[in-house]
Motif scaffolding. Structure first.
Motif, PDB file in Angstrom:
ATOM      1  N   ILE A 136      -0.411   5.742   6.113  1.00  0.00           N
ATOM      2  CA  ILE A 136       0.338   5.627   4.856  1.00  0.00           C
ATOM      3  C   ILE A 136       1.274   6.820   4.682  1.00  0.00           C
ATOM      4  N   HIS A 172      -6.183   7.296  -1.533  1.00  0.00           N
ATOM      5  CA  HIS A 172      -5.575   5.976  -1.698  1.00  0.00           C
ATOM      6  C   HIS A 172      -6.320   4.912  -0.907  1.00  0.00           C
ATOM      7  N   THR A 173      -6.788   5.268   0.271  1.00  0.00           N
ATOM      8  CA  THR A 173      -7.557   4.290   1.058  1.00  0.00           C
ATOM      9  C   THR A 173      -8.897   3.962   0.394  1.00  0.00           C
ATOM     10  N   SER A 198     -12.126   0.757  -9.143  1.00  0.00           N
ATOM     11  CA  SER A 198     -10.960   1.611  -8.879  1.00  0.00           C
ATOM     12  C   SER A 198     -10.459   2.260 -10.155  1.00  0.00           C
ATOM     13  N   SER A 209       2.780   1.607  -3.401  1.00  0.00           N
ATOM     14  CA  SER A 209       1.906   2.104  -4.468  1.00  0.00           C
ATOM     15  C   SER A 209       1.618   3.594  -4.294  1.00  0.00           C
ATOM     16  N   TYR A 210       1.511   4.050  -3.044  1.00  0.00           N
ATOM     17  CA  TYR A 210       1.292   5.480  -2.805  1.00  0.00           C
ATOM     18  C   TYR A 210       2.553   6.279  -3.130  1.00  0.00           C
ATOM     19  N   ALA A 262      -4.281  -4.882  -2.934  1.00  0.00           N
ATOM     20  CA  ALA A 262      -3.864  -4.972  -1.531  1.00  0.00           C
ATOM     21  C   ALA A 262      -5.082  -5.069  -0.613  1.00  0.00           C
ATOM     22  N   PHE A 298      -8.113   1.128  -1.819  1.00  0.00           N
ATOM     23  CA  PHE A 298      -7.898   0.000  -0.918  1.00  0.00           C
ATOM     24  C   PHE A 298      -9.240  -0.568  -0.457  1.00  0.00           C
ATOM     25  N   LEU A 313       0.830  -1.201   0.000  1.00  0.00           N
ATOM     26  CA  LEU A 313       0.000   0.000   0.000  1.00  0.00           C
ATOM     27  C   LEU A 313       0.869   1.258   0.000  1.00  0.00           C
ATOM     28  N   ALA A 331      -3.411  -0.713  -5.062  1.00  0.00           N
ATOM     29  CA  ALA A 331      -4.056  -0.520  -3.762  1.00  0.00           C
ATOM     30  C   ALA A 331      -5.315  -1.372  -3.645  1.00  0.00           C
ATOM     31  N   SER A 332      -6.058  -1.490  -4.738  1.00  0.00           N
ATOM     32  CA  SER A 332      -7.264  -2.323  -4.741  1.00  0.00           C
ATOM     33  C   SER A 332      -6.917  -3.789  -4.491  1.00  0.00           C
TER      34      SER A 332
END
Length: 357
Positions: free
Chosen positions: A272, A66-67, A102, A51-52, A247, A70, A48, A244-245
């Motif tokens: 994050i 980003h969350t 996403s 990727s960020y 993850a 996720f 995560l 993120a998805s």
């Protein structure tokens, strides 16, 4: 690159390899349920955070959504497993659904918003993430609302299957560790996260990574020499959203529960950001170090403070200062010290130490 810079890079890579080795053998080195939970969380957050870092560290994009991606992956798997049952077909459908949503949202945000200045783009992503959190809480028929969704994972991750039993019907053991569904689930998390991390590592080491750094350093110059900046920024935004998805899907399978607090909470976004800053922006290695340090601090700093308070019980004031209830205060102090002594993050500072100016 100077000799000291080379040695710094080698030291960082050695630390990362050590972390991955400990994660690989975590079920055998730390044989308790809590340690395994911590190790799995570290694996997921490495992906995560990495990727960020593709956004904020390599491309200079500040996003607070980003969350949300996720959460899309986590809810996709959760809803699919709840509706279709605990099969791998449900996992695949849920993962694809989360990635599809996403991708659509990322493309929409990217094309509509990446032309605006950084602060306005950040506010747009924050507003979008807030809407997703509200919808997850309100659409209780699909998402379970504030209570979230509980479901069963595929049969491989049950407590014990026939494949995990010996000829006497007893659970197999390797070095004293039971070969059961929990162990299988952990290694599913570990190897899935490792594969995603390696893909991102290869990506930033390719010519694409060089272009992203050029956009971060000077967007106008990158556009002047022929790079379509908006296209590249939209592309990397979509890639980060898809990772993120995935993850989120992996974490949902591990937890067997998905709710707003575990998948969409703004507290996860704060974590994050802290991990990226601690590890160092613009380096995949920093994601590993930052995620590992913060997750360990969140789980074990309170315990360490409790032990320290007991050890100093005869010293005036000190036991009160080290009271476990003050662990957040000390976590803040540690973070300030890390930022002061490692202004580019731990990995970034160590790798840049002694570099020619």
């Amino acid at each position: 690159m100077s000799q000291s810079t080379t040695s710094g890079t080698k030291a960082v890579k050695a630390a990362v390899l050590l972390i991955f080795a400990l994660l690989l053998f975590a079920p055998f080195l730390f044989q308790d349920v809590r340690a395994l939970e911590v190790a799995a969380r570290v694996c997921v957050f490495i992906v995560l955070v990495a990727s960020y870092d593709l956004l904020i560290g390599y491309t200079g994009i500040v996003s607070f959504a980003h969350t949300m991606f996720f959460g899309f992956g986590a809810y996709g798997a959760a809803i699919s497993l709840k509706q279709m049952g605990p099969g791998w077909d449900a996992v695949v459908v849920g993962a694809l659904a989360g990635m599809g949503v996403s991708l659509i949202v990322a493309v929409a945000i990217g094309l509509l918003s990446l032309r605006v200045k950084a602060i306005f783009f950040a506010m747009i992503t924050l507003a979008t993430a807030s809407v997703a959190l509200v919808l997850a809480s309100q659409l209780s028929d699909f998402t379970g609302g504030e209570d979230g969704i509980t479901y069963r994972a595929p049969a491989l991750f049950k407590t014990a299957t026939k494949l995990m039993l010996d000829e006497n019907g007893k659970v197999l053991r390797i070095f004293g560790v039971k070969v059961n569904g929990k162990l299988a689930a952990y290694y599913f998390v570990f190897f899935s996260c490792l594969a995603l991390f390696v893909v991102m590592l290869r990506m930033v080491g390719s010519p694409l990574g060089t272009v992203l750094k050029a956009i971060r350093e000077n967007e106008a110059r990158a556009e002047a020499i022929g790079y379509r900046v908006v296209s590249y920024r939209t592309f990397v935004f979509c890639i980060a959203a898809l990772v993120a998805s995935l993850a989120g899907t992996i974490y949902a399978i591990w937890l067997k529960y998905t709710g707003p607090d575990t998948a969409l909470s703004f507290a996860i976004m704060i974590d994050i950001l802290l991990m990226v800053v601690i590890g160092g922006m613009g380096t995949m290695w920093g994601a590993v170090i930052g995620a590992t340090m913060l997750v360990l601090a969140q789980y074990y700093l309170r315990d360490l403070m409790g032990a320290a308070a007991k050890a100093t019980v005869d010293i005036p004031i000190l036991p009160h200062v080290l009271d476990p209830d003050r662990w957040l205060f000390w976590l803040g102090i540690i973070f300030i010290l890390l930022v002061y002594f490692f202004p580019k993050g731990i990995a970034g500072t160590v790798m840049a130490k002694g570099a020619p100016r």
